[in-house]
Design a protein around this motif. Structure first.
Motif, PDB file in Angstrom:
ATOM      1  N   ARG A  51      79.157  16.993  33.950  1.00  0.00           N
ATOM      2  CA  ARG A  51      78.719  18.217  33.444  1.00  0.00           C
ATOM      3  C   ARG A  51      79.078  18.415  31.836  1.00  0.00           C
ATOM      4  O   ARG A  51      80.438  18.028  31.416  1.00  0.00           O
ATOM      5  N   LEU A  52      78.071  18.496  31.089  1.00  0.00           N
ATOM      6  CA  LEU A  52      78.355  18.527  29.756  1.00  0.00           C
ATOM      7  C   LEU A  52      78.454  20.014  29.078  1.00  0.00           C
ATOM      8  O   LEU A  52      79.047  20.434  28.099  1.00  0.00           O
ATOM      9  N   GLY A  53      77.896  21.013  29.716  1.00  0.00           N
ATOM     10  CA  GLY A  53      77.866  22.327  29.649  1.00  0.00           C
ATOM     11  C   GLY A  53      77.071  23.091  30.485  1.00  0.00           C
ATOM     12  O   GLY A  53      76.637  22.629  31.544  1.00  0.00           O
ATOM     13  N   TYR A  54      77.061  24.220  30.198  1.00  0.00           N
ATOM     14  CA  TYR A  54      76.298  25.138  31.154  1.00  0.00           C
ATOM     15  C   TYR A  54      74.778  24.719  31.201  1.00  0.00           C
ATOM     16  O   TYR A  54      73.860  24.584  30.337  1.00  0.00           O
ATOM     17  N   GLY A  55      74.367  24.201  32.545  1.00  0.00           N
ATOM     18  CA  GLY A  55      72.979  23.732  32.628  1.00  0.00           C
ATOM     19  C   GLY A  55      72.469  22.244  32.142  1.00  0.00           C
ATOM     20  O   GLY A  55      71.597  22.110  31.995  1.00  0.00           O
TER      21      GLY A  55
ATOM     22  N   ALA B 198      74.640  15.083  32.611  1.00  0.00           N
ATOM     23  CA  ALA B 198      74.045  13.500  32.302  1.00  0.00           C
ATOM     24  C   ALA B 198      74.502  12.757  33.083  1.00  0.00           C
ATOM     25  O   ALA B 198      75.366  12.905  33.865  1.00  0.00           O
ATOM     26  N   LYS B 199      73.648  11.425  33.171  1.00  0.00           N
ATOM     27  CA  LYS B 199      74.296  10.368  34.208  1.00  0.00           C
ATOM     28  C   LYS B 199      75.407   9.778  33.801  1.00  0.00           C
ATOM     29  O   LYS B 199      75.794   9.678  32.677  1.00  0.00           O
ATOM     30  N   ALA B 200      76.111   9.340  34.908  1.00  0.00           N
ATOM     31  CA  ALA B 200      77.456   8.851  34.526  1.00  0.00           C
ATOM     32  C   ALA B 200      77.788   7.510  35.300  1.00  0.00           C
ATOM     33  O   ALA B 200      77.059   7.195  36.041  1.00  0.00           O
ATOM     34  N   ARG B 201      78.769   6.834  34.833  1.00  0.00           N
ATOM     35  CA  ARG B 201      79.235   5.544  35.423  1.00  0.00           C
ATOM     36  C   ARG B 201      80.821   5.505  35.284  1.00  0.00           C
ATOM     37  O   ARG B 201      81.360   6.367  34.467  1.00  0.00           O
ATOM     38  N   PRO B 202      81.450   4.898  36.196  1.00  0.00           N
ATOM     39  CA  PRO B 202      82.850   4.596  36.103  1.00  0.00           C
ATOM     40  C   PRO B 202      83.178   4.283  35.011  1.00  0.00           C
ATOM     41  O   PRO B 202      82.921   3.109  34.461  1.00  0.00           O
TER      42      PRO B 202
ATOM     43  N   LEU C 152      78.569  10.731  22.924  1.00  0.00           N
ATOM     44  CA  LEU C 152      78.342  12.348  22.925  1.00  0.00           C
ATOM     45  C   LEU C 152      77.302  12.731  21.979  1.00  0.00           C
ATOM     46  O   LEU C 152      76.646  13.300  22.366  1.00  0.00           O
ATOM     47  N   ALA C 153      77.345  11.957  20.762  1.00  0.00           N
ATOM     48  CA  ALA C 153      76.171  12.302  20.073  1.00  0.00           C
ATOM     49  C   ALA C 153      74.829  12.065  20.375  1.00  0.00           C
ATOM     50  O   ALA C 153      73.945  12.906  20.431  1.00  0.00           O
ATOM     51  N   GLY C 154      74.542  10.688  21.017  1.00  0.00           N
ATOM     52  CA  GLY C 154      73.450  10.565  21.680  1.00  0.00           C
ATOM     53  C   GLY C 154      72.907  11.480  22.824  1.00  0.00           C
ATOM     54  O   GLY C 154      71.836  12.001  22.982  1.00  0.00           O
ATOM     55  N   VAL C 155      73.943  11.793  23.661  1.00  0.00           N
ATOM     56  CA  VAL C 155      73.841  12.682  24.739  1.00  0.00           C
ATOM     57  C   VAL C 155      73.531  14.072  24.373  1.00  0.00           C
ATOM     58  O   VAL C 155      72.552  14.720  24.933  1.00  0.00           O
ATOM     59  N   ALA C 156      73.965  14.472  23.355  1.00  0.00           N
ATOM     60  CA  ALA C 156      73.790  15.889  22.775  1.00  0.00           C
ATOM     61  C   ALA C 156      72.658  16.194  22.022  1.00  0.00           C
ATOM     62  O   ALA C 156      71.981  16.852  22.045  1.00  0.00           O
ATOM     63  N   ARG C 157      72.133  14.858  21.438  1.00  0.00           N
ATOM     64  CA  ARG C 157      70.480  15.116  20.600  1.00  0.00           C
ATOM     65  C   ARG C 157      69.804  15.175  21.692  1.00  0.00           C
ATOM     66  O   ARG C 157      68.734  15.735  21.687  1.00  0.00           O
TER      67      ARG C 157
ATOM     68  N   ARG D  72      69.583  28.530  15.560  1.00  0.00           N
ATOM     69  CA  ARG D  72      71.073  29.109  15.687  1.00  0.00           C
ATOM     70  C   ARG D  72      71.120  28.584  17.116  1.00  0.00           C
ATOM     71  O   ARG D  72      70.522  28.908  18.044  1.00  0.00           O
ATOM     72  N   ILE D  73      72.169  27.878  17.276  1.00  0.00           N
ATOM     73  CA  ILE D  73      72.674  27.503  18.746  1.00  0.00           C
ATOM     74  C   ILE D  73      73.936  27.918  19.212  1.00  0.00           C
ATOM     75  O   ILE D  73      74.888  27.827  18.519  1.00  0.00           O
ATOM     76  N   SER D  74      74.353  28.556  20.186  1.00  0.00           N
ATOM     77  CA  SER D  74      75.661  28.793  20.869  1.00  0.00           C
ATOM     78  C   SER D  74      76.041  28.135  21.958  1.00  0.00           C
ATOM     79  O   SER D  74      76.960  28.385  22.522  1.00  0.00           O
ATOM     80  N   ARG D  75      75.072  27.169  22.274  1.00  0.00           N
ATOM     81  CA  ARG D  75      75.480  26.368  23.641  1.00  0.00           C
ATOM     82  C   ARG D  75      76.669  25.315  23.056  1.00  0.00           C
ATOM     83  O   ARG D  75      76.557  24.755  22.168  1.00  0.00           O
ATOM     84  N   LYS D  76      77.744  25.100  24.113  1.00  0.00           N
ATOM     85  CA  LYS D  76      78.526  24.242  23.906  1.00  0.00           C
ATOM     86  C   LYS D  76      78.402  23.143  24.725  1.00  0.00           C
ATOM     87  O   LYS D  76      78.208  23.000  25.939  1.00  0.00           O
ATOM     88  N   ILE D  77      78.444  21.919  24.045  1.00  0.00           N
ATOM     89  CA  ILE D  77      78.358  20.579  24.550  1.00  0.00           C
ATOM     90  C   ILE D  77      79.654  19.955  24.309  1.00  0.00           C
ATOM     91  O   ILE D  77      79.812  19.596  23.428  1.00  0.00           O
TER      92      ILE D  77
END
Length: 139
Positions: free
Chosen positions: A10-14, A17-21, A34-39, A78-83
């Motif tokens: 979970r990166l934020g509300y809703g 992202a896919k994960a691996r160990p 993180l930058a790629g996932v956020a973009r 304007r974005i208020s979402r936290k990632i």
């Protein structure tokens, strides 16, 4: 179930992202930075983003200062979402301040160009400047 199995994080509300160990801790981590996932998440939400000012200056070679944090420029939105991933959080920049100054026409260079400090001040201006403090101002 996917969160418990470590298949997604979970990166934020809703926003997930896919994960691996992780190779070091075996805890789930994202497959991309993180930058790629956020973009990607921002574009999925319908917000076009680009690199923040510091990162753009670094990439273009204007500076050799590596940005201290990840920032994305959202333009006029304007974005208020936290990632975030762990303690790393995306910061957002926008062009609000730049647009306001241009709209009002109060750019510092224009104000300085219109000011002529070689002319003597009027008696009224001189009286106001020389007057003692009226309240608790520190002058």
């Amino acid at each position: 179930d996917l969160l418990k199995d470590g298949k997604i994080v979970r990166l934020g509300y809703g926003v997930y992202a896919k994960a691996r160990p992780s190779l070091h801790t075996s805890q789930p981590r994202t497959r991309a930075c993180l930058a790629g996932v956020a973009r990607e998440a921002s574009e999925g939400l319908g917000v076009a983003v680009k690199l923040g000012r510091a990162a753009a200056a670094y990439v273009s070679g204007e500076t050799n200062q590596v940005p201290a944090y990840i920032a994305l420029n959202t333009g006029a939105k304007r974005i208020s979402r936290k990632i975030s991933i762990g303690i790393s959080t995306i910061r957002y920049e926008n062009d609000y301040g730049k647009r306001r100054c241009e709209d009002v026409g109060l750019r510092l260079a224009d104000l300085l160009a219109e000011s002529d400090y070689s002319q003597p001040r009027s008696a009224e201006e001189r009286e106001w400047l020389d007057a003692p403090a009226a309240g608790g101002e520190l002058l």
